[in-house]
Design a protein around this motif. Structure first.
Motif, PDB file in Angstrom:
ATOM      1  N   ARG A 781       0.836  -1.200   0.000  1.00  0.00           N
ATOM      2  CA  ARG A 781       0.000   0.000   0.000  1.00  0.00           C
ATOM      3  C   ARG A 781       0.873   1.254   0.000  1.00  0.00           C
ATOM      4  N   GLU A 782       1.933   1.222   0.808  1.00  0.00           N
ATOM      5  CA  GLU A 782       2.860   2.350   0.817  1.00  0.00           C
ATOM      6  C   GLU A 782       3.515   2.517  -0.556  1.00  0.00           C
ATOM      7  N   ALA A 783       3.889   1.376  -1.183  1.00  0.00           N
ATOM      8  CA  ALA A 783       4.500   1.420  -2.517  1.00  0.00           C
ATOM      9  C   ALA A 783       3.538   1.987  -3.551  1.00  0.00           C
ATOM     10  N   LEU A 784       2.271   1.572  -3.487  1.00  0.00           N
ATOM     11  CA  LEU A 784       1.279   2.031  -4.463  1.00  0.00           C
ATOM     12  C   LEU A 784       1.081   3.539  -4.369  1.00  0.00           C
ATOM     13  N   ALA A 785       0.939   4.039  -3.145  1.00  0.00           N
ATOM     14  CA  ALA A 785       0.740   5.480  -2.967  1.00  0.00           C
ATOM     15  C   ALA A 785       1.926   6.269  -3.512  1.00  0.00           C
ATOM     16  N   LEU A 786       3.121   5.774  -3.260  1.00  0.00           N
ATOM     17  CA  LEU A 786       4.321   6.465  -3.729  1.00  0.00           C
ATOM     18  C   LEU A 786       4.426   6.423  -5.252  1.00  0.00           C
ATOM     19  N   ASN A 787       4.106   5.272  -5.852  1.00  0.00           N
ATOM     20  CA  ASN A 787       4.143   5.156  -7.320  1.00  0.00           C
ATOM     21  C   ASN A 787       3.145   6.088  -7.978  1.00  0.00           C
ATOM     22  N   VAL A 788       1.925   6.168  -7.413  1.00  0.00           N
ATOM     23  CA  VAL A 788       0.905   7.058  -7.974  1.00  0.00           C
ATOM     24  C   VAL A 788       1.356   8.513  -7.854  1.00  0.00           C
ATOM     25  N   GLU A 789       1.911   8.871  -6.701  1.00  0.00           N
ATOM     26  CA  GLU A 789       2.390  10.236  -6.489  1.00  0.00           C
ATOM     27  C   GLU A 789       3.483  10.599  -7.487  1.00  0.00           C
ATOM     28  N   LEU A 790       4.365   9.631  -7.778  1.00  0.00           N
ATOM     29  CA  LEU A 790       5.494   9.878  -8.680  1.00  0.00           C
ATOM     30  C   LEU A 790       5.110   9.749 -10.152  1.00  0.00           C
ATOM     31  N   GLY A 791       3.917   9.202 -10.432  1.00  0.00           N
ATOM     32  CA  GLY A 791       3.545   8.940 -11.818  1.00  0.00           C
ATOM     33  C   GLY A 791       4.334   7.802 -12.436  1.00  0.00           C
ATOM     34  N   HIS A 792       4.782   6.871 -11.590  1.00  0.00           N
ATOM     35  CA  HIS A 792       5.591   5.728 -12.044  1.00  0.00           C
ATOM     36  C   HIS A 792       4.638   4.589 -12.426  1.00  0.00           C
ATOM     37  N   VAL A 793       4.196   4.591 -13.685  1.00  0.00           N
ATOM     38  CA  VAL A 793       3.144   3.670 -14.128  1.00  0.00           C
ATOM     39  C   VAL A 793       3.606   2.219 -14.035  1.00  0.00           C
ATOM     40  N   GLU A 794       4.856   1.954 -14.415  1.00  0.00           N
ATOM     41  CA  GLU A 794       5.367   0.577 -14.344  1.00  0.00           C
ATOM     42  C   GLU A 794       5.324   0.077 -12.899  1.00  0.00           C
ATOM     43  N   GLY A 795       5.742   0.950 -11.954  1.00  0.00           N
ATOM     44  CA  GLY A 795       5.703   0.562 -10.554  1.00  0.00           C
ATOM     45  C   GLY A 795       4.284   0.378 -10.043  1.00  0.00           C
ATOM     46  N   GLU A 796       3.357   1.217 -10.496  1.00  0.00           N
ATOM     47  CA  GLU A 796       1.955   1.073 -10.105  1.00  0.00           C
ATOM     48  C   GLU A 796       1.384  -0.251 -10.594  1.00  0.00           C
ATOM     49  N   ALA A 797       1.740  -0.633 -11.830  1.00  0.00           N
ATOM     50  CA  ALA A 797       1.264  -1.903 -12.374  1.00  0.00           C
ATOM     51  C   ALA A 797       1.808  -3.082 -11.581  1.00  0.00           C
ATOM     52  N   ALA A 798       3.123  -3.040 -11.269  1.00  0.00           N
ATOM     53  CA  ALA A 798       3.743  -4.141 -10.535  1.00  0.00           C
ATOM     54  C   ALA A 798       3.141  -4.273  -9.140  1.00  0.00           C
ATOM     55  N   THR A 799       2.895  -3.133  -8.481  1.00  0.00           N
ATOM     56  CA  THR A 799       2.331  -3.170  -7.130  1.00  0.00           C
ATOM     57  C   THR A 799       0.884  -3.644  -7.158  1.00  0.00           C
ATOM     58  N   SER A 800       0.120  -3.268  -8.190  1.00  0.00           N
ATOM     59  CA  SER A 800      -1.255  -3.771  -8.314  1.00  0.00           C
ATOM     60  C   SER A 800      -1.261  -5.287  -8.481  1.00  0.00           C
ATOM     61  N   ASP A 801      -0.298  -5.804  -9.220  1.00  0.00           N
ATOM     62  CA  ASP A 801      -0.160  -7.254  -9.356  1.00  0.00           C
ATOM     63  C   ASP A 801       0.091  -7.886  -7.986  1.00  0.00           C
ATOM     64  N   SER A 802       1.005  -7.298  -7.194  1.00  0.00           N
ATOM     65  CA  SER A 802       1.304  -7.832  -5.866  1.00  0.00           C
ATOM     66  C   SER A 802       0.070  -7.776  -4.965  1.00  0.00           C
ATOM     67  N   LEU A 803      -0.668  -6.651  -4.997  1.00  0.00           N
ATOM     68  CA  LEU A 803      -1.867  -6.524  -4.163  1.00  0.00           C
ATOM     69  C   LEU A 803      -2.935  -7.531  -4.572  1.00  0.00           C
ATOM     70  N   GLY A 804      -2.994  -7.838  -5.877  1.00  0.00           N
ATOM     71  CA  GLY A 804      -3.913  -8.889  -6.318  1.00  0.00           C
ATOM     72  C   GLY A 804      -3.551 -10.229  -5.712  1.00  0.00           C
ATOM     73  N   TYR A 805      -2.263 -10.534  -5.716  1.00  0.00           N
ATOM     74  CA  TYR A 805      -1.796 -11.789  -5.127  1.00  0.00           C
ATOM     75  C   TYR A 805      -2.116 -11.835  -3.633  1.00  0.00           C
ATOM     76  N   ILE A 806      -1.851 -10.722  -2.922  1.00  0.00           N
ATOM     77  CA  ILE A 806      -2.102 -10.673  -1.474  1.00  0.00           C
ATOM     78  C   ILE A 806      -3.580 -10.856  -1.186  1.00  0.00           C
ATOM     79  N   ALA A 807      -4.436 -10.123  -1.917  1.00  0.00           N
ATOM     80  CA  ALA A 807      -5.883 -10.227  -1.680  1.00  0.00           C
ATOM     81  C   ALA A 807      -6.388 -11.644  -1.941  1.00  0.00           C
ATOM     82  N   HIS A 808      -5.916 -12.255  -3.012  1.00  0.00           N
ATOM     83  CA  HIS A 808      -6.351 -13.618  -3.357  1.00  0.00           C
ATOM     84  C   HIS A 808      -5.986 -14.599  -2.245  1.00  0.00           C
ATOM     85  N   HIS A 809      -4.752 -14.516  -1.749  1.00  0.00           N
ATOM     86  CA  HIS A 809      -4.305 -15.462  -0.721  1.00  0.00           C
ATOM     87  C   HIS A 809      -4.762 -15.064   0.678  1.00  0.00           C
TER      88      HIS A 809
END
Length: 884
Positions: A781-809
């Motif tokens: 969550r901290e990573a996602l907020a920072l990526n969105v603030e920075l406009g780092h789209v690649e990082g936002e995509a990677a973190t969304s993938d991780s959050l999907g994995y966390i939510a699923h498990h």
């Protein structure tokens, strides 16, 4: 499994039809069957199935169709040259085989039986329901094949005395095809033998008037002779004008093979046909095709055939003048003392052949001016012209039609060798034969030279010839009677000095194809496009796509041999163009990467990430060639820089194997430069690429070398990140988390927000893998907020993938679906097909868990298509297991 094309497309097992799906999927199957035994590139399949209206993401759609066909049990294989469906259990193959046997059968009863079996295979219109322009063209060609077999069957039936039974069908056919003279002759003969000779003669008279009114011509000689026979008399000196009938055609090539399409294009020639060559300057078989066709159709020209070798590209003599060529023609036509003046010669020649049905073959023409006086004026003559140049004047001023020749494909090349050496010798060493054909590149002259050497040395295994050809290419293709170098050199003689220099420079690049900008960088000239047109006209290069040019492999080797001696500045500018543009493109793809100095070079403008990815896609093979060229010329800085600039493109496209090759070259360059930073980078990226393909020990060695060499905090943090990724790939998640935490600590200390965001995500994902879902979510969550603030789209995509994995498990599958959907959207926006495939795999897992099984299978299937295209073997096997 049996396949059908002569009607609706179908596949059958045990007499039952398989469900092969909708029209487009059937189109893919049909396109593969029509090339049975030969791989078909994905681009060609897309063009044949959709024509000029492909869907968005056409290749992905194609991959899906291929996968569905495989699921139905159809053995479609992936080969380097494309998709391959190797089977002869196709009704079209059986139809052609039966027709061939029937034509060779001496027993008329048996021939009729075979013809009937062949025609019975037709279930309706061929390729019924397939609607692309290519299929329409193929359907028309197949219908012509069927009509030819029906005519052959009619001849046999009449010969057997079944003329009365044929009459109804012949009447219907002549109404459908009123100008078909062979069909008209069959109807006339059937009527005559049925006691209705007067009706047969009336039909001839009606056809004669129709031909005169619509085409301005008379019936051909065979139909006229039949008419005379039915009248009860033969052609005699009283019924025909006595004339000289020249038969000047040289003997055809005994081992002529292939060229079915080109022969079909020549089947109904216009008044003038130009045969030209694409993909090679000479030796591509223009004369062989012209003579093969001419002998096949000699009977269509009862008034004779004229031939002259105009020697337009003769290595030892001057081209034949039009006056000398016309003198030979006039003497062959019975003129004892031809006039000396060219205009008078040409006028007399046209007068003599004006009303005749003649074939004129003008071989090896230098230019349009040499050919024009030799063109007859009568509408009944056909002219074949062969030339290494594009005779544009002939096409524009005289309405000539161009039939272009490319190299022989693998199937045709193999058939050529079999015809010369016999199947046993060719098939005794299949792998050797395959390499031999590849080294000859489908060039008929190269194949002829190799075959001649093999024939004269029957005890020499083909492997010996292949080894010599591999090591000595052009030297191995020298022959007392034929020499590729001489053939290519003759084409150079017509070039300007500037075009000849460009020819040699292109040879030095070793690139399989080049864009116009790259060639302009190579020449440093503003008139590069004009010089390329000059090379195109001589068939030394081919513009195979808009502003992209290629050479045949053997032509390129010769070009390198005759390259200018002082070309270092040109090569420097060429490599600099690729290095500078790749640098700019990489900065667009990954703007947060630590900067390195931009290399000198005249870069192509790249406005955005999409343009950068498109440029990398288009220039990829040329980029690899540029790096090899840089290494070979001691430009170690540029060799390393090209590897650096390709890294993110390789990651997005899943080119791990290619990444290994470029970083090995870069590693040697880094040590040659003695540059510690470049050595660390090369070890790190080479280690990651080796790990990505499962070569864990080698990868670990290079990653640890990077850790040992690095002496700055940023480099150490980056090395920890690479080690974490590699240890996770090997299954050591705890070790991966340890390195990820070290990475996070160093990047926090350095105060680099974008790297902190990436490190937070890396730590969070590994925590989730180890079951600490609360800690994982906090970090991500901290990573996602920072990526969105920075406009780092690649990082936002990677973190969304991780959050999907966390939510699923963590049991929150609805949240997981939304996270994965968001990650997919971003990766597609970034054109990152590598990570898209990974997320699709995870997305399918979640969809399956919530009972949306059809959507899950669709996600896995799309992931499978991408995994296969990217060569990701382990991922492919896992998804195949999920799909059952």
């Amino acid at each position: 499994m049996d396949f059908g094309l002569l009607g609706g497309v179908r596949a059958r097992v045990g007499g039952a039809d398989l469900d092969i799906g909708h029209t487009r999927r059937r189109s893919v199957l049909a396109a593969l069957l029509l090339e049975s035994g030969r791989p078909v590139p994905a681009e060609r399949l897309v063009d044949r199935v959709w024509g000029d209206q492909p869907p968005l993401r056409a290749k992905e759609t194609l991959y899906g169709y291929v996968s569905k066909l495989r699921s139905a049990g159809i053995d479609i294989q992936r080969r380097p040259g494309g998709y391959l469906l190797d089977t002869d259990r196709v009704d079209l193959v059986e139809f052609r085989a039966l027709a061939k046997r029937a034509r060779a059968e001496a027993d008329s009863d048996r021939a009729a039986e075979l013809y009937d079996q062949a025609l019975a295979l037709w279930r309706g219109e061929a390729l019924d329901g397939l609607d692309s322009p290519w299929f329409a063209q193929v359907r028309e060609s197949l219908q012509a094949e069927r009509a030819a077999v029906e005519l052959d069957r009619n001849d046999v039936a009449i010969r057997l005395g079944h003329h009365a039974d044929l009459l109804p069908a012949l009447r219907d056919a002549t109404q459908a095809h009123p100008l078909d003279e062979r069909l008209a002759g069959q109807l006339m003969l059937a009527l005559h033998r049925s006691g209705r000779s007067s009706e047969a003669l009336r039909h001839y008279d009606a056809l004669r008037r129709t031909l005169a009114d619509e085409l301005g011509t008379d019936p051909g000689a065979p139909l006229q002779e039949l008419y005379l026979r039915l009248l009860g008399r033969q052609a005699t000196p009283e019924t025909e004008t006595t004339r000289a009938v020249p038969r000047q055609l040289p003997a055809p090539q005994r081992w002529f093979t292939g060229r079915e399409k080109e022969i079909a294009d020549l089947a109904e020639p216009s008044a003038t046909v130009v045969i030209t060559a694409i993909g090679g300057a000479g030796g591509i078989g223009k004369t062989a095709l012209a003579l093969h066709w001419a002998h096949q159709h000699a009977d269509d020209f009862p008034d004779g055939q004229l031939y002259v070798n105009l020697r337009g590209f003769d290595p030892v003599g001057d081209p034949v003048t039009p006056q000398n060529a016309l003198r030979g023609f006039l003497e062959a036509l019975g003129v004892a003392d031809p006039p000396a003046d060219l205009d008078a010669q040409s006028a007399l020649y046209r007068s003599l052949v004006a009303d005749k049905r003649m074939l004129v073959v003008l071989d090896n023409a230098r230019d349009t001016a040499q050919v024009t006086p030799l063109l007859p004026g009568g509408a009944h003559c056909t002219v074949l012209v062969t030339s290494r140049l594009q005779l544009l004047g002939l096409l524009t001023a005289h309405g000539a039609r161009s039939v272009v020749l490319d190299v022989l494909d693998e199937h045709e090349s193999r058939a050529f060798l079999v015809s010369r050496l016999g199947a046993q010798r060719v098939e005794a060493e299949p792998d050797v034969t395959r390499e031999l054909l590849e080294l000859c590149g489908g060039l008929p002259l190269a194949l002829s030279i190799i075959a001649a050497r093999a024939v004269t040395q029957p005890d020499l295994p083909l492997s010996a010839l292949t080894e010599e050809l591999r090591e000595h290419r052009l030297d191995a293709l020298d022959d007392l009677s034929a020499d590729l170098r001489t053939v290519f050199a003759c084409s150079l003689r017509v070039l300007s000095d500037q075009a000849a220099r460009l020819f040699g420079l292109i040879g030095l690049t070793c690139a399989p194809d080049l864009g116009l900008r790259a060639i302009t960088a190579l020449t440093g000239r503003s008139d590069t496009r004009r010089l390329l047109r000059e090379l195109e006209a001589a068939h030394l290069v081919q513009q195979h796509r808009v502003s992209r040019y290629r050479m045949h492999d053997l032509v390129r080797l010769y070009a390198a041999e005759v390259a200018p001696a002082h070309a270092d500045a040109n090569i420097e500018a060429f490599i600099g163009y690729f290095a500078a543009t790749a640098h700019d493109g990489d900065r667009l793809i990954e703007p947060h990467r630590p900067p390195v100095p931009r290399p000198d070079g005249d870069a192509a403008p790249l406005p955005d990430v999409t343009a950068a990815m498109d440029w990398f896609d288009a220039e990829y093979e040329s980029l690899l060639a540029a790096q090899r060229l840089a290494a070979g010329h001691g430009r170690h800085d540029l060799a390393w820089h090209l590897a650096w600039a390709l890294t993110n493109y390789h990651l997005r496209r899943g080119h791990a194997a290619e990444d290994i090759a470029v970083w090995r070259t870069a590693l040697e360059a880094a040590y040659a430069l003695g540059d510690r930073f470049k050595q660390v980078s090369a070890h790190k990226f080479l280690g990651m690429a080796l790990t990505d393909v499962g070569r864990y020990d080698e990868g670990d060695h290079h990653l640890r070398q990077a850790l040992e060499l690095v002496d700055d905090d940023y480099g150490k943090a980056a090395a920890h990140r690479a080690m974490a990724w590699a240890m996770e790939r090997r299954g050591d998640v705890e070790g991966a988390l340890e390195h990820a935490l070290a990475q996070l600590e160093r990047f926090r200390a350095l105060g680099i927000p974008v790297r902190v965001a990436e490190a937070l995500n890396d730590v969070g994902y590994r925590m989730a893998r180890l079951g600490d879902h609360a800690g994982a979510e906090a970090h991500c969550r901290e990573a996602l907020a920072l990526n969105v603030e920075l406009g780092h789209v690649e990082g936002e995509a990677a973190t969304s993938d991780s959050l999907g994995y966390i939510a699923h498990h963590h049991g929150r599958d609805a949240d997981a679906v939304e996270h994965y959907r968001h990650a997919l959207t971003l990766y597609r926006q970034l054109d990152n097909s590598y990570e898209e495939a990974t997320v699709l795999r995870h997305f399918g897992d979640v969809l399956a868990a919530v009972g949306r099984h059809a959507e899950a299978r669709d996600a896995w299937q799309r992931a499978l298509t991408l995994f296969r295209a990217q060569g990701r073997v382990e991922d492919t096997e896992e998804v195949l297991a999920l799909l059952g």
